[in-house]
Design an enzyme around this catalytic site. Sequence first.
Site, PDB file in Angstrom:
ATOM      1  N   ASP A   1       0.826  -1.190   0.000  1.00 34.69           N
ATOM      2  CA  ASP A   1       0.000   0.000   0.000  1.00 34.69           C
ATOM      3  C   ASP A   1       0.870   1.255   0.000  1.00 34.69           C
ATOM      4  O   ASP A   1       1.890   1.312   0.694  1.00 34.69           O
ATOM      5  CB  ASP A   1      -0.904  -0.030   1.238  1.00 34.69           C
ATOM      6  CG  ASP A   1      -1.992   1.010   1.201  1.00 34.69           C
ATOM      7  OD1 ASP A   1      -2.719   1.061   0.199  1.00 34.69           O
ATOM      8  OD2 ASP A   1      -2.118   1.765   2.181  1.00 34.69           O
TER       9      ASP A   1
ATOM     10  N   GLU B   1       0.940  -0.717  -5.191  1.00 39.81           N
ATOM     11  CA  GLU B   1      -0.226   0.169  -5.199  1.00 39.81           C
ATOM     12  C   GLU B   1       0.281   1.545  -5.640  1.00 39.81           C
ATOM     13  O   GLU B   1       0.781   2.322  -4.841  1.00 39.81           O
ATOM     14  CB  GLU B   1      -0.864   0.211  -3.806  1.00 39.81           C
ATOM     15  CG  GLU B   1      -2.189   0.962  -3.763  1.00 39.81           C
ATOM     16  CD  GLU B   1      -2.018   2.441  -3.461  1.00 39.81           C
ATOM     17  OE1 GLU B   1      -2.160   3.260  -4.394  1.00 39.81           O
ATOM     18  OE2 GLU B   1      -1.730   2.774  -2.299  1.00 39.81           O
TER      19      GLU B   1
ATOM     20  N   ASP C   1     -11.241   0.687  -0.976  1.00 36.88           N
ATOM     21  CA  ASP C   1     -11.437   2.104  -0.669  1.00 36.88           C
ATOM     22  C   ASP C   1     -12.469   2.763  -1.579  1.00 36.88           C
ATOM     23  O   ASP C   1     -12.856   3.907  -1.343  1.00 36.88           O
ATOM     24  CB  ASP C   1     -10.110   2.867  -0.794  1.00 36.88           C
ATOM     25  CG  ASP C   1      -9.207   2.657   0.410  1.00 36.88           C
ATOM     26  OD1 ASP C   1      -9.720   2.377   1.505  1.00 36.88           O
ATOM     27  OD2 ASP C   1      -7.974   2.769   0.255  1.00 36.88           O
TER      28      ASP C   1
END
Length: 539
Positions: free
Chosen positions: A332, A379, A433
Amino acid sequence: MAIDRASGLLLHPTSLPSPFGIGDLGPQAYRFVEFMAAAKQKLWQILPLGPTGFANSPYLCYSAIAGNPLLISPEGLRDRGWITNQDLDEYPYLPGDRVDYDHIIALKFPLFKKAFEAFKINPDPLLEKLAEDINEKENYQQESTTDELNPEDLIEGVPTNLEKFEAFCSENSDWLEDYALFMALKDHNPDCAWNQWDRGLARRDAGAIAQARRQYSEEIAFHQFLQFVFFEQWTSLKTFANENGVEIFGDIPIYVAFDSADVWSNPNLFCLLEDTLDPAQMAGVPPDYFSETGQLWGNPVYDWEALDKTNYKWWIDRIRHTLTLVDWMRIDHFRGFESFWAVPHGETVAVKGEWLPGPGMALFEAVNSALGQLPIIAEDLGIITPEVEALRDNFDFPGMKILHFAFDSGHGNPYLPHNYSNPNCVVYTGTHDNNTTVGWFSERSPEEQGRVHHYLGYVGSAGIQWDLIRLAFSSVARWAIVPLQDCFGLGGVDRMNTPGLAEGNWMWRCPEGALTSELGDRLKDLGQTYGRSPYDSWG
């Protein structure tokens, strides 16, 4: 690392069906693997598996390595003989569509403590019962002989649970000892972060730590037991998944929570204030099109110079442990390794931050040298510069493409499938998200909806979610991942997370009975049509 063409589903284990109020590593997890295998979906993407802290977020865990005890299956504890069927019968039936974390903690932890007490008295009730059953068989004889079998011979060489527990604690001592002590101290200081503990404990004075280990030895052993059970149950589930052709696609947040065993036990690796031990610089992202004040996450940023002096040992250990739990991992906020937004202590919004250099290639060269080529997906969303792309591409890490981001800036939008110049990427309808696809589409204006239909060239009868799933599967991206909510056509109320919203996230659960053979056949057909799964037997 180049990846083969495949598809999969995004579902965190907390979202699995379960009678216990939260998804866990019990029978329903195995049924989900069987569903994926039948649907020829190779990739099960999950969120971080750590013990959640603030707001129940899997991205703000008490440890970067430990597992979440709430995922422990009560039925698994029963099967080991540490709790009874009556204990399960007395647990309220909670099959609902949302996780009530406070309620589940209040229900599960007494059950865990009961199992721990039973473990301390008799770690191996099943082996003991086996020996008793053999003794009761009056004429139990070896085949073709008249010699009686010795019950002890039948279980000789089988590791006892106590031996397994001791081996687990020894093999994981590099993180488990500090984590278990941290959690024991949290139990006795539930309303404050570690830097507000007694000075000796906060600053890890050797004498204070030794005294705490003696004083809280029982609580420490309890948290070690929970980790032992979690890792045993997860390892069994992962093995079952791999045996059925399903690979686990995990997730590593670049940052760790400030109130975590990681920061408490390694304060020299983070930028902290000398006097209060608060974060001297906090992580976030700067103001952009979506937010005038940016995002202030509050995590302490790393002291990359200090990490460099250790040849990035903490990161190497973290990735090594993670790779025992997953087959692939998404990192991430990958862009933070090239440069990261640092906000000074005391700020309440992210405006007054600055870009600072990250470790760049040095980190991944060190990790590659220690662990070999890494099965990492980057990501690479947000503010991505040529330098970030160069770091990603130097190690051949696949990036991410999000279809929800694709339709609002013209034909050159990099998220439109015709612009995927490098197929070594992962395409999503949306991520954890994002809104669900139905929720996202319903919030678009008629003109904005029209742009989506114009690009697709048709309006499918099954709903916009299946139009985007088909678009993802048909793209050249080697992996296509779909949040399970999109397979059901669920609206925005069923999204997993709303960034910037402190409450109400991470709660969604898959309805009981929703994983039908018809849904599996539809996914299988799309995978076969677009070359993501073979037509012959697969597994």
